[in-house]
Design a protein around this motif. Structure first.
Motif, short mmCIF file in Angstrom:
data_model
loop_
_atom_site.label_atom_id
_atom_site.label_comp_id
_atom_site.label_asym_id
_atom_site.label_seq_id
_atom_site.Cartn_x
_atom_site.Cartn_y
_atom_site.Cartn_z
N ARG A 213 -6.01 9.79 -14.03
CA ARG A 213 -6.26 9.60 -15.46
C ARG A 213 -5.41 8.48 -16.06
NH1 ARG A 213 -5.87 15.21 -14.90
NH2 ARG A 213 -3.78 15.21 -15.84
N ASP A 214 -4.63 7.80 -15.23
CA ASP A 214 -3.72 6.77 -15.72
C ASP A 214 -4.46 5.44 -15.85
OD1 ASP A 214 -1.68 4.84 -16.07
OD2 ASP A 214 -0.23 6.09 -14.99
N PRO A 215 -4.58 4.88 -17.06
CA PRO A 215 -5.32 3.63 -17.22
C PRO A 215 -4.66 2.43 -16.56
CG PRO A 215 -4.22 4.22 -19.27
CD PRO A 215 -4.06 5.39 -18.34
N ARG A 216 -3.41 2.59 -16.11
CA ARG A 216 -2.74 1.49 -15.40
C ARG A 216 -3.19 1.38 -13.95
NH1 ARG A 216 3.32 3.14 -16.32
NH2 ARG A 216 2.32 5.14 -15.74
N LEU A 217 -3.97 2.35 -13.49
CA LEU A 217 -4.53 2.29 -12.15
C LEU A 217 -6.00 1.91 -12.24
CD1 LEU A 217 -1.88 3.89 -11.57
CD2 LEU A 217 -3.13 4.97 -9.69
N SER A 218 -6.34 0.79 -11.65
CA SER A 218 -7.68 0.23 -11.76
C SER A 218 -8.53 0.60 -10.54
CB SER A 218 -7.59 -1.30 -11.86
OG SER A 218 -8.86 -1.90 -11.71
N ALA A 219 -9.79 0.91 -10.80
CA ALA A 219 -10.74 1.17 -9.72
C ALA A 219 -11.36 -0.10 -9.18
CB ALA A 219 -11.85 2.11 -10.21
N GLN A 220 -11.14 -1.23 -9.87
CA GLN A 220 -11.78 -2.49 -9.48
C GLN A 220 -11.09 -3.10 -8.26
OE1 GLN A 220 -13.49 -3.94 -13.80
NE2 GLN A 220 -11.92 -5.16 -12.81
N GLU A 221 -11.92 -3.58 -7.34
CA GLU A 221 -11.41 -4.28 -6.17
C GLU A 221 -11.22 -5.76 -6.50
OE1 GLU A 221 -10.60 -2.96 -3.22
OE2 GLU A 221 -11.12 -0.95 -3.89
N PRO A 222 -10.22 -6.41 -5.88
CA PRO A 222 -10.11 -7.86 -6.06
C PRO A 222 -11.37 -8.54 -5.55
CG PRO A 222 -8.16 -6.95 -4.95
CD PRO A 222 -9.18 -5.86 -5.01
N ALA A 223 -11.82 -9.55 -6.25
CA ALA A 223 -13.07 -10.21 -5.87
C ALA A 223 -12.96 -11.70 -6.11
CB ALA A 223 -14.24 -9.63 -6.67
N GLU A 224 -13.63 -12.45 -5.24
CA GLU A 224 -13.75 -13.90 -5.42
C GLU A 224 -15.17 -14.21 -5.86
OE1 GLU A 224 -12.55 -16.02 -1.96
OE2 GLU A 224 -10.52 -15.15 -1.92
N VAL B 149 0.85 -1.20 0.00
CA VAL B 149 0.00 0.00 0.00
C VAL B 149 0.88 1.24 0.00
CG1 VAL B 149 -1.80 1.29 1.21
CG2 VAL B 149 -1.86 -1.21 1.24
N TRP B 150 0.53 2.20 -0.87
CA TRP B 150 1.27 3.44 -1.03
C TRP B 150 0.30 4.61 -0.91
CZ3 TRP B 150 6.55 2.70 -2.42
CH2 TRP B 150 6.88 1.38 -2.76
N ALA B 151 0.81 5.76 -0.45
CA ALA B 151 -0.01 6.97 -0.33
C ALA B 151 0.62 8.09 -1.15
CB ALA B 151 -0.12 7.40 1.13
N VAL B 152 -0.24 8.80 -1.91
CA VAL B 152 0.20 9.90 -2.77
C VAL B 152 -0.58 11.15 -2.37
CG1 VAL B 152 0.41 10.74 -5.13
CG2 VAL B 152 0.69 8.29 -4.65
N GLY B 153 0.14 12.25 -2.08
CA GLY B 153 -0.53 13.45 -1.61
C GLY B 153 -0.29 14.70 -2.43
N GLY B 154 0.52 14.64 -3.49
CA GLY B 154 0.79 15.81 -4.31
C GLY B 154 -0.29 16.04 -5.34
N HIS B 155 -0.65 17.29 -5.56
CA HIS B 155 -1.71 17.63 -6.51
C HIS B 155 -1.37 17.14 -7.92
CE1 HIS B 155 -4.20 20.12 -9.19
NE2 HIS B 155 -5.01 20.30 -8.16
N ALA B 156 -0.16 17.41 -8.39
CA ALA B 156 0.22 17.02 -9.75
C ALA B 156 0.21 15.51 -9.92
CB ALA B 156 1.59 17.59 -10.09
N GLU B 157 0.75 14.80 -8.92
CA GLU B 157 0.80 13.34 -9.00
C GLU B 157 -0.60 12.73 -8.98
OE1 GLU B 157 4.65 14.88 -7.69
OE2 GLU B 157 2.63 15.15 -6.88
N ILE B 158 -1.46 13.22 -8.10
CA ILE B 158 -2.82 12.69 -8.02
C ILE B 158 -3.57 12.97 -9.32
CG2 ILE B 158 -5.06 12.89 -6.85
CD1 ILE B 158 -3.51 13.55 -4.28
N SER B 159 -3.44 14.18 -9.84
CA SER B 159 -4.12 14.53 -11.09
C SER B 159 -3.72 13.57 -12.21
CB SER B 159 -3.78 15.96 -11.50
OG SER B 159 -4.26 16.88 -10.56
N ARG B 160 -2.45 13.27 -12.30
CA ARG B 160 -1.97 12.36 -13.35
C ARG B 160 -2.46 10.93 -13.12
NH1 ARG B 160 2.29 9.00 -13.57
NH2 ARG B 160 3.29 9.87 -11.70
N LEU B 161 -2.39 10.47 -11.88
CA LEU B 161 -2.75 9.09 -11.59
C LEU B 161 -4.24 8.83 -11.75
CD1 LEU B 161 -0.40 8.55 -8.52
CD2 LEU B 161 -0.15 7.52 -10.79
#
Length: 409
Positions: free
Chosen positions: A55-66, A41-53
């Motif tokens: 919109r980054d398709p490599r970051l998924s909103a889906q939760e792991p599910a069984e 688990v990582w935490a990001v707090g910068g405005h520029a970094e959050i704005s970019r992430l």
């Protein structure tokens, strides 16, 4: 010994004892582009970094599910994964598109209705020497609006409020739950679907002009939401259209009463209301953080975050990033270029942003123009325990005699 130092301020964020002022913890977590919270688990707090992430398709909103044999299927024929807020394209785009097609046209003409509701609620306070802004205005306004959109009678508003509180808690980070609370989350979702099912079935045979009927009857029948998708979408709209606005109005009132010069400027010039609301959204946002999972290695600053790890995007920290906003801890509605992160960005940008703005502007204008000499009874007020959707449990305000009647242009 804590293996990662950033786990300490993150632990304080999860602790309800720090709910009244989480911003020192956010500031600590924003000092570097990325902090490691634990092994994955990582935490990001910068405005520029959050704005970019965001919109980054490599970051998924889906939760792991069984998925088991009893897992219902979605309208895409795949196992149901939850609300579209927690899904990725392409199925996210299908569900969001259907919802927007029905939701957006219905809110475009709601401003007069919202202002009438605010007037009705504030008129009911006439003569009161003290009020709780949460129960008197911040709660009843958005719940009345969402019930209006869904075609639900106002007599059902207390039921919706109860579900909103329970469903909102379900959004918090899983590490903040006890096993009993996790069981209650599952039961809440079951109860919500059971409550909605008769309502949905009735509209299948007798559709009206409400949002539920629209979602049931619009478009290609082969692509319409399943019952479980519809119930989950309605739960999402209840939270997004209600709980976040409760916090926006309460947080905004608190900010105004703590900065009397801004309150006086809004009272003198109600046209300042849009700027006030945008600054509330930056300064004390209703949604404090969100999370994503990496589907590939992602570089953040000088750090490589591996595939499969969770990234916490600290929206409230980004909104007070001194690299983006001058004097970020000051509540200043006239702030130039106020591009805050309160509504997110990218494909998951808040569906109800326009509605929240309308409700916030009407409510905070009424606070400024209708209440004479308002002052806080307790500061800080008591807060609800929720981490992600943060706001006061109550906000008691003492007032003088009734001021001028709130009118619309």
């Amino acid at each position: 010994m804590t293996p990662y130092p950033a786990a300490v301020p993150y632990g304080r964020l999860l602790d309800p004892a720090h709910r009244s002022d989480p911003y020192p913890q956010f500031a600590e977590l924003a000092r570097e582009p990325v902090h490691r919270i634990d092994d994955h688990v990582w935490a990001v707090g910068g405005h520029a970094e959050i704005s970019r992430l965001l919109r980054d398709p490599r970051l998924s909103a889906q939760e792991p599910a069984e998925f088991g044999p009893d897992t219902p299927l979605g309208s895409d024929g795949q196992p149901f994964r939850g609300p579209f807020l927690r899904q990725d394209p392409p199925h996210h785009d299908t569900l969001r598109g259907q919802t927007m097609h029905q939701f957006v046209p219905r809110i475009l003409g709601l401003r007069p209705k919202i202002e009438d509701l605010v007037t009705e609620l504030v008129d009911g306070l006439d003569g009161a020497s003290e009020l709780d802004v949460v129960s008197a205005l911040a709660y009843p306004l958005p719940v009345a609006v969402i019930c209006e959109l869904l075609g639900v009678p106002r007599s059902e508003e207390p039921v919706f409020h109860g579900f909103a509180a329970r469903l909102t808690r379900a959004l918090d980070p899983p590490e903040s739950f006890t096993s009993e609370e996790l069981a209650d989350v599952a039961k809440t979702r079951e109860d919500w679907r059971a409550y909605l099912t008769p309502m949905i079935v009735q509209r299948l045979t007798e559709p009206g002009d409400d949002l539920i009927s629209g979602l049931l009857t619009d478009g290609d029948p082969a692509e319409r939401m399943t019952m479980v998708e519809l119930a989950t979408t309605l739960g999402l709209l209840l939270i997004a259209g209600h709980e976040t606005t409760v916090n926006l109005i309460a947080n905004g009132t608190l900010a105004l009463l703590r900065t009397p010069d801004v309150l006086a400027r809004l009272r003198a010039d109600p046209d300042l209301a849009p700027a006030v609301v945008e600054e509330v959204l930056r300064y004390d946002p209703p949604v404090q953080l969100t999370s994503r999972l990496t589907t590939a290695d992602v570089r953040i600053g000088d750090t490589n975050v591996p595939e499969g790890d969770r990234v916490l995007l600290l929206l409230a920290a980004g909104n007070r990033d001194p690299r983006r906003f001058a004097d970020p801890d000051r509540f200043w509605p006239e702030r130039p270029d106020n591009r805050h992160l309160a509504f997110g960005s990218g494909v998951h940008y808040c569906l109800g942003a326009a509605l929240a703005r309308m409700e916030g502007q009407a409510a905070l204008t009424a606070i400024a123009t209708r209440l004479a000499a308002p002052r806080l009874v307790a500061d800080p007020p008591p807060y609800r325990p929720n981490t992600i959707l943060r706001g006061p449990a109550e906000l008691r305000v003492a007032v003088g005699a009734s001021a001028q009647r709130f009118t619309t242009a």
